[in-house]
Design a protein around this motif. Structure first.
Motif, short mmCIF file in Angstrom:
data_model
loop_
_atom_site.label_atom_id
_atom_site.label_comp_id
_atom_site.label_asym_id
_atom_site.label_seq_id
_atom_site.Cartn_x
_atom_site.Cartn_y
_atom_site.Cartn_z
N THR A 53 0.84 -1.20 0.00
CA THR A 53 0.00 0.00 0.00
C THR A 53 0.87 1.25 0.00
OG1 THR A 53 -1.83 -1.11 1.13
CG2 THR A 53 -1.74 1.29 1.30
N ALA A 54 1.93 1.24 0.81
CA ALA A 54 2.82 2.40 0.88
C ALA A 54 3.48 2.67 -0.47
CB ALA A 54 3.88 2.16 1.95
N GLU A 55 3.89 1.60 -1.14
CA GLU A 55 4.53 1.76 -2.45
C GLU A 55 3.55 2.37 -3.46
OE1 GLU A 55 6.95 -0.93 -5.76
OE2 GLU A 55 6.03 -1.89 -4.01
N LYS A 56 2.29 1.91 -3.42
CA LYS A 56 1.29 2.45 -4.35
C LYS A 56 1.04 3.92 -4.08
CE LYS A 56 -1.13 -1.95 -4.77
NZ LYS A 56 -2.23 -2.76 -4.20
N LEU A 57 1.02 4.32 -2.82
CA LEU A 57 0.78 5.72 -2.48
C LEU A 57 1.91 6.61 -2.97
CD1 LEU A 57 -0.71 5.21 1.10
CD2 LEU A 57 -1.89 6.31 -0.82
N VAL A 58 3.13 6.18 -2.76
CA VAL A 58 4.28 6.98 -3.21
C VAL A 58 4.27 7.13 -4.72
CG1 VAL A 58 6.80 7.04 -3.39
CG2 VAL A 58 5.73 6.39 -1.23
N ASP A 59 4.10 6.00 -5.43
CA ASP A 59 4.11 6.04 -6.90
C ASP A 59 2.92 6.83 -7.45
OD1 ASP A 59 6.38 4.50 -6.81
OD2 ASP A 59 5.36 2.61 -7.29
N GLY A 60 1.75 6.61 -6.85
CA GLY A 60 0.54 7.25 -7.34
C GLY A 60 0.53 8.76 -7.15
N LEU A 61 0.97 9.21 -5.99
CA LEU A 61 0.98 10.65 -5.72
C LEU A 61 2.07 11.37 -6.50
CD1 LEU A 61 0.22 10.68 -1.88
CD2 LEU A 61 -1.32 11.25 -3.77
N ALA A 62 3.09 10.64 -6.91
CA ALA A 62 4.15 11.24 -7.73
C ALA A 62 3.64 11.50 -9.16
CB ALA A 62 5.37 10.33 -7.77
N HIS A 63 2.59 10.78 -9.53
CA HIS A 63 2.04 10.89 -10.88
C HIS A 63 0.91 11.92 -10.88
CE1 HIS A 63 0.69 8.49 -14.70
NE2 HIS A 63 1.10 9.71 -14.97
N THR A 64 1.25 13.20 -10.91
CA THR A 64 0.25 14.27 -10.82
C THR A 64 -0.51 14.48 -12.12
OG1 THR A 64 1.95 15.91 -11.35
CG2 THR A 64 1.50 15.48 -9.00
N LYS A 65 0.02 13.95 -13.21
CA LYS A 65 -0.66 14.12 -14.51
C LYS A 65 -2.04 13.46 -14.49
CE LYS A 65 0.01 13.68 -19.50
NZ LYS A 65 0.87 13.18 -20.59
#
Length: 384
Positions: A53-65
């Motif tokens: 879950t933590a990995e998904k949050l980091v990757d997802g929030l980095a993708h602001t597009k």
């Protein structure tokens, strides 16, 4: 204060659902800008999230597009969207356990229905002439009594209920198991356009371009019943999505109604079983109108007390004994069943089974239909 766009960004991250989002929002002492800069370790230590879950949050929030594109589509298609933090979020739905974090709405605002009587009508996709006759007999009287009909936009009873409502001059709400820009099923596109043009609404909890997946439909069903004061089941097999909807309605403290059918008819087995369990037998619209009278259930306390009562009653019913050892299931399904011996989250099932999120959603839905697995009131999966 957590801003609305941040919540929207979170739901765009694959498999980040309301339970995770709710836990994040509870930490009002952490700013949004800080959350965007969190590392995987920060998410795990601060919130107790799993590594996945933590990995998904980091990757997802980095993708602001993703967020920018979603907001552009919302503006382009004139779509309303509300979060469960907003005052305009539907009152009834807000008080179920873990309501969807975001609702997208095309057509009339959900605020339009706040003081109206809403009835969920659900049933078999393979509904026959009997189901059509029932819908044609009941819906006009319900519309005449100022009921708004809520259903899931699917083939069969759902489509019949929406169409009969429109033909009777009423308003109807269709809750989709896909994004609003990818309406499913495609064969109902004309019906969906008609719903909006006639003052109704299309609702979804999924990102705008999300395709329909089998695992989406239980979430869709929870919204259909959660938006409504009661749920009418018209034709349902013994294992069906309509019965899952009825279970959700009971858990949410809603009134459950069922149409009886001929003994031996597969599409009547589910409804007849519901009646045996205490659902109100319905032979005419008067049976529903009599149950509600002129009242609309808006008292949170009444709903919550009834939901608690239903939970207590279900807790004392002995669990069904499963005789075999799931020999007829695939090896992947057996792994999922084994992982659910104790209550377990969706993310942790992925870790234990190495199953892809898309496949897991599909398999959980099938196993839920079979009565092998279910979700408890916290959203965890568990063997029956």
């Amino acid at each position: 204060m957590i801003n609305k766009n941040f919540i929207l960004h979170l739901i765009l991250i694959e498999n980040i659902g309301p339970a995770v989002i709710k836990r994040i929002l509870e930490r009002s002492d952490i700013s949004v800008s800080d959350l965007y800069s969190f590392s995987q370790t920060d998410w795990m230590h601060t919130f107790g999230f799993s590594e996945g879950t933590a990995e998904k949050l980091v990757d997802g929030l980095a993708h602001t597009k993703n967020l920018e594109e979603e907001l552009a589509l919302i503006e382009k298609h004139n779509i309303e969207w509300v979060t469960f933090e907003d005052d305009t979020y539907p009152h009834l739905l807000k008080n179920i356990y873990l309501p969807p974090a975001v609702l997208y709405v095309m057509g009339s605002s959900l605020q339009t229905y706040e003081k109206q009587k809403l009835l969920a009508v659900v049933g078999a996709r393979k509904a026959n002439d009997y189901g059509q006759r029932v819908v044609d007999a009941l819906i006009p009287e319900l519309v005449a009594a100022d009921y708004t009909i809520v259903s899931g936009g699917a083939l069969g009873i759902d489509a019949m209920a929406h169409a009969a409502t429109l033909q009777s001059g009423g308003k109807t709400v269709a809750v989709l198991g896909s994004g609003l820009l990818q309406p499913y099923p495609s064969s109902n596109k004309k019906l969906f356009v008609s719903i909006v043009e006639n003052g109704g609404a299309l609702v979804s909890s999924f990102p705008l371009n999300m395709q329909a997946l089998s695992g989406h439909f239980p979430a869709r069903n929870r919204i259909v019943t959660g938006l409504s004061h009661g749920c009418l089941v018209v034709q349902a097999a013994q294992k069906s999505g309509a019965l899952i909807s009825a279970d959700y309605a009971m858990e949410q403290g809603r009134e459950v109604f069922a149409i009886p059918g001929p003994i031996g008819d597969e599409l009547s087995a589910g409804c007849n079983a519901l009646i045996q369990k205490g659902a109100k037998l319905v032979t005419s619209a008067a049976d529903i109108l009599e149950e509600f009278g002129d009242r609309v259930i808006v008292d949170n306390r009444v709903i919550q007390e009834k939901a608690m009562q239903m939970s207590l009653e279900s807790a004392i019913i002995p669990a069904k004994k499963i005789v075999d050892k799931y020999s007829h299931y695939s090896s992947q399904q057996k792994l999922i069943i084994t992982a659910c011996k104790q209550p377990i989250s969706f993310d942790d099932i992925i870790i234990k089974t190495q199953c892809s999120p898309e496949l897991l959603q599909s398999e959980l839905f099938n196993l839920q239909l079979d009565g092998v697995l279910s979700q408890d009131f916290t959203g965890m999966w568990i063997q029956h």
